[in-house]
Every structure is written in structure tokens, then in C-alpha cells.
Design an enzyme around this catalytic site. Structure first.
Site, PDB file in Angstrom:
ATOM      1  N   ASP A   9       0.883  -1.156   0.000  1.00 22.83           N
ATOM      2  CA  ASP A   9       0.000   0.000   0.000  1.00 22.83           C
ATOM      3  C   ASP A   9       0.929   1.216   0.000  1.00 22.83           C
ATOM      4  OD1 ASP A   9      -2.378   1.635   0.495  1.00 22.83           O
ATOM      5  OD2 ASP A   9      -1.572   1.847   2.523  1.00 22.83           O
ATOM      6  N   ASP A  11       0.239   5.045   1.096  1.00 22.35           N
ATOM      7  CA  ASP A  11       0.190   5.932   2.256  1.00 22.35           C
ATOM      8  C   ASP A  11       0.215   5.144   3.561  1.00 22.35           C
ATOM      9  OD1 ASP A  11      -0.308   8.547   0.820  1.00 22.35           O
ATOM     10  OD2 ASP A  11      -2.065   7.438   0.140  1.00 22.35           O
TER      11      ASP A  11
END
Length: 223
Positions: A9, A11
Site C-alpha cells: 500500500d 500511504d
């Protein structure tokens, strides 16, 4: 099955993008003569996107008059300044180097729109190194739906069982699990105060990027 790729992922997992989000929120408040808010309040809702960050910064109901204008202003500012302060999390540069030395592929599967994600990857010199970048623009259904991870595995021509997906939100773990990948939850990311990564059902939970070295080494040797 031997590990072939590690997907992240963006952020709160691969990148610490919070400083840019926080700077924009605080600037918008200051320009309106409003007091600054605790940075950690914004950090804790980053996974909820612009809507959650603006609502938190301005203590405002998203359905209130004027909210949408603030949200759009936030996005306009972020489009311009999305990679001013963002950086790899401590230890992530070393981890990526290890992954590459081990002849593994790595990439990013994010719910961040491509108009933000691509410039950040390019600015940080990661675009040329990553095997892929999957954004909501590339699929019909974003995480927690498994579609982004399924697309990533198909793009890399890999069995999902040979892929490790790393994330800092329940939706990441659900997406990876339903796609058939291995999953790792990180506690160093943008975790909402009421969330507990230990309860997400991930295959492993880590506190620091370098702890993933052991996870990867174990997967490589089939331990």
C-alpha cells in the site's frame, strides 16, 4: 510456494505522506484565521482520504454547507504539492534494496488516484524501480475489494500465493486475503486510534519495515 513479489500500500506503508497532508490542512486553517489542530488528529484519519482529513481539521460534518468546496480546495492543493515532504518510511529504502537484491519484484497497490500517485513515485525515484502501480483508475472496485490485487498478480503473471501484500489498514488485509495473497499488517502506519492491526487477520504484523526482512526470508526459504 516460493515468494516472487512484495506489493505495498502507499500511504502509511511504503511512504510517509502525512507531512504533505498535514501541511495543507494547517495552511487552509491558518488562511481562514482558524487555530491549528493536533497533527496526530489528521494523521489518524489519513486512510479515510480527503473527506476524513478535511472533516477532522475543520471539525465539520461532510454534509454541511461549504464542506465540498473545502474538500475540492484540499485536492487542488494536494495536486500541486503532493510530494513536497513525502518520503520513504525509515528502513524502507534498505528493505527495497534487499528485495531487489533478492531478485524479487515489488510494486504498489493503492487507493490513491493515479494523478497523485504517479507524481509522487516519480519525484521519489521509485517509478522506474517498481514493477507496477495499481490505482483506483485501473479497476472498477478499489480495496477492500480484491480486484486491485487480482489485477496486480495477473499483470505480473504470478500466482497470488507467491505474492506478499503489505498494508496499514484493514481494507488492505481484506483485499489481499480475498485475492489469495499472503498479507502483512504494519503498526507503524496511519492507524486509527480505535483500530488494532492484531485483529485484522493478517498472516503477520510488524512494527517496522525492516521486520519484513524476516518475513520475506522465511517466505523465500519456505520456513
Amino acid at each position: 510456494m516460493r515468494l516472487r513479489a512484495v506489493l505495498f500500500d502507499m500511504d502509511g506503508t511504503l511512504l510517509d505522506t502525512a507531512p504533505d497532508f498535514i501541511a495543507i490542512c494547517q495552511a487552509m486553517l491558518a488562511e481562514r484565521g482558524l487555530p491549528a489542530v493536533d497533527d496526530n488528529l489528521i494523521r489518524g484519519v489519513i486512510s479515510g482520504g480527503a473527506r476524513a482529513m478535511v472533516a477532522t481539521a475543520f471539525a465539520m460534518d461532510p454534509e454541511a454547507d461549504g464542506f465540498e468546496a473545502l474538500r475540492l480546495e484540499f485536492l487542488e492543493r494536494y495536486q500541486r504539492d503532493c510530494a513536497v515532504h513525502s518520503k520513504l518510511f525509515e528502513g524502507m529504502a534498505e528493505l527495497l534494496a534487499d528485495i531487489e537484491k533478492g531478485n524479487l519484484l515489488w510494486g504498489v497497490v493503492t487507493n490513491k488516484p493515479v494523478r497523485f500517485a504517479e507524481p509522487i513515485m516519480q519525484q521519489l525515484g521509485l517509478a522506474e524501480r517498481s514493477a507496477l502501480l495499481i490505482c483506483p483508475d485501473h479497476v472498477k472496485n478499489s480495496k477492500p475489494d480484491p480486484e486491485p490485487l487480482i489485477l496486480a498478480c495477473k499483470t505480473l503473471n504470478l500466482d497470488p500465493a507467491s505474492v506478499l501484500f503489505v498494508g496499514d489498514d484493514l481494507r488492505d488485509i481484506e483485499s489481499g486475503r480475498d485475492a489469495g495473497t499472503r498479507t502483512a499488517a504494519v503498526r507503524y502506519g496511519y492507524i486509527h486510534p480505535e483500530d488494532n492491526p492484531n485483529n485484522w487477520g493478517a498472516d503477520v504484523v510488524v512494527d517496522h519495515p525492516l521486520e519484513l526482512r524476516k518475513v520475506i526470508d522465511s517466505a523465500l526459504c519456505g520456513c
